[in-house]
Design a protein around this motif. Structure first.
Motif, PDB file in Angstrom:
ATOM      1  N   TYR A  80       5.759   4.967   2.743  1.00  0.00           N
ATOM      2  CA  TYR A  80       5.631   6.541   2.845  1.00  0.00           C
ATOM      3  C   TYR A  80       6.132   6.896   1.441  1.00  0.00           C
ATOM      4  O   TYR A  80       7.595   7.124   1.389  1.00  0.00           O
ATOM      5  CB  TYR A  80       6.086   6.836   3.847  1.00  0.00           C
ATOM      6  N   THR A 130      -2.846  11.835   3.236  1.00  0.00           N
ATOM      7  CA  THR A 130      -2.499  12.266   4.770  1.00  0.00           C
ATOM      8  C   THR A 130      -3.178  13.587   4.767  1.00  0.00           C
ATOM      9  O   THR A 130      -4.162  14.131   3.964  1.00  0.00           O
ATOM     10  CB  THR A 130      -1.167  12.726   4.750  1.00  0.00           C
ATOM     11  N   SER A 169      -3.296   5.662   0.613  1.00  0.00           N
ATOM     12  CA  SER A 169      -3.683   6.636   1.767  1.00  0.00           C
ATOM     13  C   SER A 169      -3.537   8.068   1.321  1.00  0.00           C
ATOM     14  O   SER A 169      -2.428   8.203   0.795  1.00  0.00           O
ATOM     15  CB  SER A 169      -3.325   6.219   3.153  1.00  0.00           C
ATOM     16  N   HIS A 216       3.626  -1.097   3.993  1.00  0.00           N
ATOM     17  CA  HIS A 216       3.241   0.195   3.597  1.00  0.00           C
ATOM     18  C   HIS A 216       4.182   1.023   3.379  1.00  0.00           C
ATOM     19  O   HIS A 216       5.100   1.303   4.188  1.00  0.00           O
ATOM     20  CB  HIS A 216       2.130   0.715   4.782  1.00  0.00           C
ATOM     21  N   VAL A 225      -8.144   6.266   7.742  1.00  0.00           N
ATOM     22  CA  VAL A 225      -6.705   5.982   8.580  1.00  0.00           C
ATOM     23  C   VAL A 225      -7.275   7.117   9.753  1.00  0.00           C
ATOM     24  O   VAL A 225      -7.159   8.402   9.593  1.00  0.00           O
ATOM     25  CB  VAL A 225      -5.462   6.454   7.940  1.00  0.00           C
ATOM     26  N   GLU A 259       1.365   5.419   0.653  1.00  0.00           N
ATOM     27  CA  GLU A 259       0.796   6.823   1.152  1.00  0.00           C
ATOM     28  C   GLU A 259       1.282   8.095   0.264  1.00  0.00           C
ATOM     29  O   GLU A 259       2.522   8.162   0.165  1.00  0.00           O
ATOM     30  CB  GLU A 259       1.365   7.023   2.647  1.00  0.00           C
ATOM     31  N   HIS A 288      -6.938  10.039   5.380  1.00  0.00           N
ATOM     32  CA  HIS A 288      -6.537  10.370   6.699  1.00  0.00           C
ATOM     33  C   HIS A 288      -7.563  11.183   7.343  1.00  0.00           C
ATOM     34  O   HIS A 288      -8.194  12.085   6.847  1.00  0.00           O
ATOM     35  CB  HIS A 288      -5.430  11.083   6.912  1.00  0.00           C
ATOM     36  N   GLY A 296       5.737   0.105   8.332  1.00  0.00           N
ATOM     37  CA  GLY A 296       5.666   1.673   7.358  1.00  0.00           C
ATOM     38  C   GLY A 296       7.168   1.703   7.094  1.00  0.00           C
ATOM     39  O   GLY A 296       7.826   1.783   7.716  1.00  0.00           O
ATOM     40  N   SER A 341       0.744  -1.027  -0.224  1.00  0.00           N
ATOM     41  CA  SER A 341      -0.098  -0.043  -0.085  1.00  0.00           C
ATOM     42  C   SER A 341       0.739   1.297   0.007  1.00  0.00           C
ATOM     43  O   SER A 341       1.915   1.264   0.319  1.00  0.00           O
ATOM     44  CB  SER A 341      -0.825  -0.041   1.108  1.00  0.00           C
TER      45      SER A 341
END
Length: 301
Positions: free
Chosen positions: A277, A56, A54, A275, A112, A25, A85, A214, A23
């Motif tokens: 970032y 943020t 996702s 996940h 999230v 972000e 988020h 993460g 996944s």
């Protein structure tokens, strides 16, 4: 050394099975140029078939509208599963409820849920809104009552910087899971031992929900230091990036290999969900997935 006595040549990522889920972000863009960069990253990473992506939410709710716009566009224009988020900061329960209803109506089914970072005006200290949620656990409970969302929450293998102790921090995670969270996603880390010890402690505390690692590729070592909080930055990592502050190309290559090696060691410990970032950059995350054996899939969108 003769050929017979030379160690078997086994490349670092040889035989990577690619049997992983990923996944990604992203953060909502502030400018037109940043918007182009974001959608370029989404376009490049979408063929890897992430389980979700996702978006943020800025400190103090500062990106609320931009987060909603980005998530809504993902729903409209891609086949990806977006996770929005949402924080407790600077909003009443009714205001958060309105945002949540808008997400649900837009087709978003994954949130999230975070306590959130306070705005600078609060001196770095979280102060609950007088009519709002006082914690992420309360937010999760409120979301569960409103709609049947899939809910992810945050976890800290090396303890949240504001936590009184590791035990208190773990108890907070358990409250979030018990309130109805589906999974946890960790703060970035560089020690596999810290992550696996945390999993053991979580299981001993009765937490059985998945806890995704993460992964943060090092795009800037100074930025990693600034964001690290309680995260230990090992000496070998600092040595690896020595002299690369002004050399973004080599730094990106080193960062991808370092992060892929971390993922490989996690994989060898049984981890299959990662996940990333991305900081709205696709190249490193894509390269890491490639090294781990993950290949693009055809998406209909």
């Amino acid at each position: 050394m003769t050929a017979a006595s030379r160690p078997a040549e086994t490349p670092l990522f040889a035989g990577a099975a690619g049997d992983i889920s990923v996944s990604f972000e992203f953060f909502p863009p502030k400018t037109e140029k940043m918007e182009e960069q974001l959608w370029d990253a989404i376009t490049q990473l979408a063929p890897l078939d992430p389980s979700f992506v996702s978006v943020t939410y800025g400190a103090g709710g500062s990106t609320r509208e931009r987060t909603h716009a980005t998530v809504s566009r993902i729903v409209r224009e891609t086949a990806l599963v977006p996770a929005a988020h949402l924080t407790c900061v600077a909003a009443s329960k009714d205001e958060i409820g309105e945002v949540v209803d808008q997400y649900w109506d837009a087709g978003v089914r994954h949130i999230v849920a975070l306590r959130g970072d306070p705005p600078p005006t609060d001196g770095g200290r979280f102060v609950p809104h007088p009519e709002g949620y006082a914690s992420a656990a309360e937010l999760v409970e409120g979301l569960r009552k409103r709609h049947d969302f899939e809910i992810s929450v945050a976890a800290y293998p090396e303890v949240h910087p504001e936590a009184v102790s590791a035990e208190v921090d773990l108890d907070n995670l358990k409250r979030k899971i018990d309130a109805g969270a589906t999974r946890a996603i960790t703060q970035f880390f560089f020690s596999t031992d810290a992550y696996f010890r945390f999993l053991d402690k979580a299981l001993a505390a009765g937490i059985t929900a998945p806890i995704l690692p993460g992964i943060m590729p090092v795009t800037s070592f100074s930025a990693i230091r600034r964001m690290s909080g309680n995260t230990e930055i090992p000496g070998w990592l600092e040595t690896m990036f020595e002299g690369l502050d002004e050399r973004p190309g080599p730094r990106a290559l080193v960062a991808a290999v370092a992060a892929a090696d971390l993922c490989k060691r996690l994989y060898e410990g049984g981890v299959r969900d990662f996940h990333f970032y991305t900081l709205n950059r696709a190249e490193q995350a894509y390269a890491i997935c490639q090294l781990l054996g993950l290949r693009p899939k055809e998406l209909v969108g």
